[in-house]
Scaffold this motif. Structure first.
Motif, PDB file in Angstrom:
ATOM      1  N   GLU A 180       1.224  -0.678   0.199  1.00  0.00           N
ATOM      2  CA  GLU A 180      -0.274  -0.196   0.478  1.00  0.00           C
ATOM      3  C   GLU A 180       0.556   1.460   0.224  1.00  0.00           C
ATOM      4  OE1 GLU A 180      -3.682   1.612   2.794  1.00  0.00           O
ATOM      5  OE2 GLU A 180      -1.917   0.887   3.700  1.00  0.00           O
ATOM      6  N   GLU A 227      -1.870   6.660   0.274  1.00  0.00           N
ATOM      7  CA  GLU A 227      -3.158   5.339   0.802  1.00  0.00           C
ATOM      8  C   GLU A 227      -2.864   5.093   2.304  1.00  0.00           C
ATOM      9  OE1 GLU A 227      -3.723   2.760  -2.475  1.00  0.00           O
ATOM     10  OE2 GLU A 227      -3.207   4.002  -4.155  1.00  0.00           O
ATOM     11  N   ALA A 228      -1.857   5.254   2.271  1.00  0.00           N
ATOM     12  CA  ALA A 228      -2.473   4.384   3.643  1.00  0.00           C
ATOM     13  C   ALA A 228      -2.510   5.667   4.825  1.00  0.00           C
ATOM     14  CB  ALA A 228      -0.449   4.061   4.259  1.00  0.00           C
ATOM     15  N   ARG A 283      -6.027   5.950   4.766  1.00  0.00           N
ATOM     16  CA  ARG A 283      -6.723   5.066   5.239  1.00  0.00           C
ATOM     17  C   ARG A 283      -6.836   4.917   6.968  1.00  0.00           C
ATOM     18  NH1 ARG A 283      -4.674   0.532   7.690  1.00  0.00           N
ATOM     19  NH2 ARG A 283      -2.630   1.076   6.408  1.00  0.00           N
ATOM     20  N   GLU A 336     -10.366   4.849   9.229  1.00  0.00           N
ATOM     21  CA  GLU A 336      -9.771   3.630  10.154  1.00  0.00           C
ATOM     22  C   GLU A 336     -10.153   4.357  11.651  1.00  0.00           C
ATOM     23  OE1 GLU A 336      -8.382   0.274   7.668  1.00  0.00           O
ATOM     24  OE2 GLU A 336      -7.427   0.778   9.697  1.00  0.00           O
TER      25      GLU A 336
END
Length: 328
Positions: free
Chosen positions: A105, A109-110, A113, A117
């Motif tokens: 990843e 994008e991490a 995310r 989350e």
């Protein structure tokens, strides 16, 4: 420390970044959620390798590492601080790096995310070029609003009194367009820890001797890389000293009570033809500058800190890092 902190570190892992990772691992009360690698002190690839080595040395090999793009968002070739940090970012000392494997990843994008989350739970500590953060904002323009706080080691504070010379604003200069994106983005709490306050946070040979007096795998590593760093800076200061740029930013994330003076206002990225800096758009007496400014959301800009409190904790944690990491 006010409470346990969950932290993502975005880093161009040179020497002071590596010391910062050890500090965060050893200080207690910190969950290292992930590390995202960027360019600056060294290449993005070397940054990731160095993160993996430090995390492995600290007994944290399972912390995810994510690679960012190799250079600025403009597409220009990256410029590295090889003279300061060595070609490998850790002083070219021939250190046998512990193995690590970055996740598939990508860094941006991490960052998006993790924020989605765990909204409001995680702090983002930005220690290098702001490329990964700008790329995350391109994916989700509200990503910074989902972090508990974003602390940036970068910028130069307000305009200084006439005749004052500052350290290079390296993390802004490494990707000015990315810095513009970050300081212009919607956010919750964005803190600028600039070279105006990190430069006086001095580590000297007494600090080095304190580390060397507590031999262990972690302190020996820190002693070796810091010695290289002091060797470089002795030609600047005439003494073997350096500024604890990234460690101070981490310290202020964990201890905002150490901020003794601050101001909120718009930050603009300015190019004077010689250097690029991110500035709080205020003069030294916090008046508006003499030229039009770009309206951006307010950034919490650090103007002064309790250097003694920071240096006392940093010295204690780093000197006892091996013992602290063993009991965690």
């Amino acid at each position: 420390m006010n409470s346990r902190r969950a932290v993502v570190v975005d880093t161009d892992t040179g020497i002071d970044d590596a010391l910062t990772l050890v500090y965060l691992a050893a200080v207690g009360g910190v969950e290292l959620v992930a590390c995202t690698a960027t360019h600056g002190n060294c290449s993005t690839a070397d940054s990731a390798i160095n993160v993996g080595h430090v995390l492995g040395l600290c007994g944290l090999p399972d912390v995810p590492i994510h690679l960012g793009r190799r250079g600025p968002i403009s597409g220009k070739e990256p410029r590295y601080s090889h003279r300061v940090h060595g070609h490998d970012g850790l002083g070219d000392l021939g250190i046998q790096k512990l193995p690590s494997t970055p996740r598939d990843e990508p860094a941006a994008e991490a960052l998006v995310r993790i924020a989605a989350e765990r909204p409001g739970e995680v702090d983002l500590l930005v220690l290098g070029a702001m490329t990964n953060v700008a790329d995350a904002i391109a994916i989700d323009p509200l990503v910074l609003t989902r972090y508990r706080s974003v602390v940036v080691m970068g910028g130069s504070g307000p305009y200084q009194p006439a005749g004052t010379i500052l350290e290079v604003d390296a993390n802004v200069d490494a990707d000015p367009q990315a810095a513009e994106v970050v300081f212009g983005a919607e956010r919750g709490h964005l803190v600028m820890v600039g070279v105006n306050v990190t430069s006086p946070a001095i580590l000297d040979e007494r600090f080095l001797a304190t580390l060397a007096a507590q031999p262990g795998p972690v302190t020996s590593f820190c002693t070796a890389i810091l010695s290289y760093y002091l060797d470089f800076y002795q030609e600047k200061w005439g003494r073997r000293i350096c500024s604890a740029h990234d460690p101070l930013a981490a310290g202020l994330l964990l201890h905002p009570e150490w901020i003794s003076a601050s101001a909120d206002g718009p930050v603009n990225v300015r190019d004077d033809g010689y250097a690029v800096r991110a500035r709080l758009m205020r003069t030294a007496v916090l008046e508006l500058p003499a030229f039009p400014l770009v309206d951006t959301p307010d950034t919490h800009v650090v103007l002064d800190v309790d250097q003694a409190a920071f240096l006392a904790e940093f010295t204690e944690v780093m000197a006892n890092a091996d013992a602290r990491l063993t009991v965690q």
